[in-house]
Design a protein around this motif. Structure first.
Motif, mmCIF file in Angstrom:
data_model
loop_
_atom_site.group_PDB
_atom_site.id
_atom_site.type_symbol
_atom_site.label_atom_id
_atom_site.label_comp_id
_atom_site.label_asym_id
_atom_site.label_seq_id
_atom_site.Cartn_x
_atom_site.Cartn_y
_atom_site.Cartn_z
ATOM 1 N N GLU A 39 49.263 53.337 65.170
ATOM 2 C CA GLU A 39 48.377 54.192 64.377
ATOM 3 C C GLU A 39 49.072 54.704 63.126
ATOM 4 O OE1 GLU A 39 45.191 54.400 64.811
ATOM 5 O OE2 GLU A 39 45.422 53.115 66.581
ATOM 6 N N TRP A 40 50.373 54.966 63.230
ATOM 7 C CA TRP A 40 51.141 55.419 62.066
ATOM 8 C C TRP A 40 51.171 54.335 61.002
ATOM 9 C CZ3 TRP A 40 56.235 53.831 60.443
ATOM 10 C CH2 TRP A 40 56.804 54.653 59.453
ATOM 11 N N ILE A 41 51.396 53.104 61.413
ATOM 12 C CA ILE A 41 51.398 51.977 60.476
ATOM 13 C C ILE A 41 50.008 51.782 59.872
ATOM 14 C CG2 ILE A 41 51.601 49.455 60.325
ATOM 15 C CD1 ILE A 41 53.763 49.713 62.571
ATOM 16 N N ASP A 42 48.997 51.769 60.722
ATOM 17 C CA ASP A 42 47.627 51.497 60.275
ATOM 18 C C ASP A 42 47.100 52.587 59.350
ATOM 19 O OD1 ASP A 42 45.281 49.761 60.450
ATOM 20 O OD2 ASP A 42 44.342 51.383 61.594
ATOM 21 N N ALA A 43 47.568 53.820 59.526
ATOM 22 C CA ALA A 43 47.117 54.926 58.679
ATOM 23 C C ALA A 43 47.602 54.757 57.239
ATOM 24 C CB ALA A 43 47.606 56.251 59.241
ATOM 25 N N GLN A 44 48.774 54.160 57.062
ATOM 26 C CA GLN A 44 49.335 53.990 55.725
ATOM 27 C C GLN A 44 48.972 52.641 55.108
ATOM 28 O OE1 GLN A 44 53.567 55.860 55.646
ATOM 29 N NE2 GLN A 44 53.082 55.452 57.791
ATOM 30 N N CYS A 45 48.835 51.656 55.961
ATOM 31 C CA CYS A 45 48.521 50.305 55.498
ATOM 32 C C CYS A 45 47.479 49.724 56.449
ATOM 33 C CB CYS A 45 49.793 49.455 55.492
ATOM 34 S SG CYS A 45 49.533 47.710 55.127
ATOM 35 N N PRO A 46 46.199 49.982 56.216
ATOM 36 C CA PRO A 46 45.172 49.473 57.135
ATOM 37 C C PRO A 46 45.373 47.988 57.423
ATOM 38 C CG PRO A 46 44.191 50.924 55.515
ATOM 39 C CD PRO A 46 45.619 50.730 55.094
ATOM 40 N N LEU A 47 45.482 47.661 58.709
ATOM 41 C CA LEU A 47 45.928 46.331 59.105
ATOM 42 C C LEU A 47 44.854 45.244 59.021
ATOM 43 C CD1 LEU A 47 48.074 47.496 62.140
ATOM 44 C CD2 LEU A 47 48.952 46.419 60.060
ATOM 45 N N GLY A 58 60.366 40.547 69.917
ATOM 46 C CA GLY A 58 60.546 40.541 71.371
ATOM 47 C C GLY A 58 59.382 39.865 72.071
ATOM 48 N N GLY A 59 58.867 40.530 73.089
ATOM 49 C CA GLY A 59 57.760 39.972 73.859
ATOM 50 C C GLY A 59 56.397 40.150 73.225
ATOM 51 N N GLY A 60 56.349 40.789 72.039
ATOM 52 C CA GLY A 60 55.106 40.826 71.278
ATOM 53 C C GLY A 60 54.234 42.049 71.463
ATOM 54 N N ILE A 61 54.786 43.148 71.960
ATOM 55 C CA ILE A 61 53.963 44.334 72.235
ATOM 56 C C ILE A 61 53.309 44.866 70.956
ATOM 57 C CG2 ILE A 61 53.998 46.733 73.034
ATOM 58 C CD1 ILE A 61 56.270 45.884 74.965
ATOM 59 N N LEU A 62 54.105 45.069 69.905
ATOM 60 C CA LEU A 62 53.538 45.569 68.643
ATOM 61 C C LEU A 62 52.746 44.476 67.928
ATOM 62 C CD1 LEU A 62 53.206 47.721 66.441
ATOM 63 C CD2 LEU A 62 55.402 46.956 65.487
ATOM 64 N N ALA A 63 53.292 43.268 67.893
ATOM 65 C CA ALA A 63 52.614 42.166 67.197
ATOM 66 C C ALA A 63 51.213 41.947 67.750
ATOM 67 C CB ALA A 63 53.442 40.886 67.326
ATOM 68 N N ASP A 64 51.094 41.962 69.071
ATOM 69 C CA ASP A 64 49.799 41.751 69.714
ATOM 70 C C ASP A 64 48.809 42.852 69.330
ATOM 71 O OD1 ASP A 64 48.603 40.047 72.205
ATOM 72 O OD2 ASP A 64 47.898 42.123 72.301
ATOM 73 N N SER A 65 49.274 44.092 69.325
ATOM 74 C CA SER A 65 48.371 45.206 69.018
ATOM 75 C C SER A 65 47.954 45.196 67.551
ATOM 76 C CB SER A 65 49.017 46.543 69.387
ATOM 77 O OG SER A 65 50.169 46.791 68.609
ATOM 78 N N MET A 66 48.837 44.749 66.649
ATOM 79 C CA MET A 66 48.463 44.668 65.237
ATOM 80 C C MET A 66 47.434 43.559 65.024
ATOM 81 S SD MET A 66 51.890 45.550 62.998
ATOM 82 C CE MET A 66 52.866 44.138 63.536
ATOM 83 N N ALA A 67 47.578 42.451 65.754
ATOM 84 C CA ALA A 67 46.586 41.381 65.657
ATOM 85 C C ALA A 67 45.225 41.866 66.131
ATOM 86 C CB ALA A 67 47.041 40.175 66.472
ATOM 87 N N ARG A 68 45.228 42.696 67.158
ATOM 88 C CA ARG A 68 43.960 43.226 67.684
ATOM 89 C C ARG A 68 43.332 44.246 66.736
ATOM 90 N NH1 ARG A 68 42.849 41.383 72.575
ATOM 91 N NH2 ARG A 68 44.520 40.278 73.661
ATOM 92 N N LYS A 69 44.118 44.732 65.779
ATOM 93 C CA LYS A 69 43.580 45.591 64.723
ATOM 94 C C LYS A 69 42.965 44.779 63.574
ATOM 95 C CE LYS A 69 44.440 50.134 65.378
ATOM 96 N NZ LYS A 69 43.445 51.215 65.153
ATOM 97 N N GLY A 70 43.070 43.446 63.683
ATOM 98 C CA GLY A 70 42.475 42.597 62.668
ATOM 99 C C GLY A 70 43.446 41.964 61.698
ATOM 100 N N ALA A 71 44.767 42.153 61.932
ATOM 101 C CA ALA A 71 45.764 41.538 61.060
ATOM 102 C C ALA A 71 46.029 40.101 61.487
ATOM 103 C CB ALA A 71 47.061 42.337 61.099
ATOM 104 N N SER A 72 46.498 39.302 60.549
ATOM 105 C CA SER A 72 47.019 37.969 60.845
ATOM 106 C C SER A 72 48.521 38.140 60.981
ATOM 107 C CB SER A 72 46.689 37.000 59.706
ATOM 108 O OG SER A 72 47.319 35.760 59.919
#
Length: 233
Positions: A39-47, A58-72
């Motif tokens: 949410e901190w990242i998305d608030a400054q740079c909408p994903l 790593g195992g993709g915890i953040l990467a997966d959640s950013m993709a689910r926010k609509g980022a590539s």
């Protein structure tokens, strides 16, 4: 090119790779803090609609959640077993818009400079031999006007007490030996690396843990864990 990685650190995380997506495992702290940092990242740079690089994914915890926010999202790491776990999870969860590569951030910077709208490098700088090199590579990979987000651990007596003695030995939040005190990075040092790489500092936030409620929160206290947002001119 000499790879900016510590084989012992890669082996450490590879041994635990199969437990990345178990929220009650050694990676529980990453699962617990992920909504806050997302949410901190998305608030400054909408994903949504952005091309994002996650360095040391790593195992993709953040990467997966950013993709689910609509980022590539492209996640990169040098721990092959962790990457395989990330790829398998993306397949099983049918996560859209995500891919993973085993490549160093410096090698990718040489291959594809100025290719991303945002770059995240979370909980990685304290595990590499040359954090300044990683910061320069992150800066090279982001487009002009793009964002770079870091998180790491301060280097002082309180950080040693909380992040190593407390988290690893008393509370058991992390496996013993996860962190080395001398690899911790003061905010002033990280800020200096950013400025030298052409990044302008935008915001710094602390990340605090309450052992009684077992909850994390963002705050103004950067004395232990902290996050830094920077922007390329």
């Amino acid at each position: 090119m000499t790879v900016n990685a510590d084989p012992a650190e890669l082996a450490k995380f590879s041994e635990l790779a199969h437990r990345w997506w178990d929220p009650e495992s050694e990676f529980r702290p990453l699962h617990d803090i992920n909504p806050l940092r997302l949410e901190w990242i998305d608030a400054q740079c909408p994903l949504a609609g952005r091309r994002v690089l996650d360095v040391g994914c790593g195992g993709g915890i953040l990467a997966d959640s950013m993709a689910r926010k609509g980022a590539s999202v492209l996640g990169i790491d040098l721990a092959a077993k962790a990457l395989k776990v990330a790829q398998l999870h993306a397949l099983e969860a049918q996560t859209p818009g995500i891919e993973y590569r085993e490549i160093s951030v410096e090698a990718l910077a040489a291959e594809a400079p100025a290719s991303f709208d945002a770059v995240t490098c979370m909980e990685m700088l304290e595990h590499v031999p040359d954090p300044a090199s990683a910061v320069r590579a992150c800066a090279a990979l982001v487009k002009p006007g793009g964002w770079v987000f870091f998180s790491t651990i301060n280097r002082n007596a309180k950080a040693f007490l909380f992040a190593i003695v407390g988290a690893e030995y008393v509370l058991g939040l992390l496996p013993r030996g996860t962190h080395e005190y001398l690899k911790f990075i003061r905010p002033s040092e990280l800020a200096s690396h950013c400025r030298a790489a052409g990044l302008g500092l935008s915001q710094m936030r602390g990340l605090e843990y309450n052992p009684l409620t077992r909850r994390y929160k963002l705050s103004g206290d950067t004395s232990v864990n902290y996050l830094l947002a920077a922007r390329k001119a």
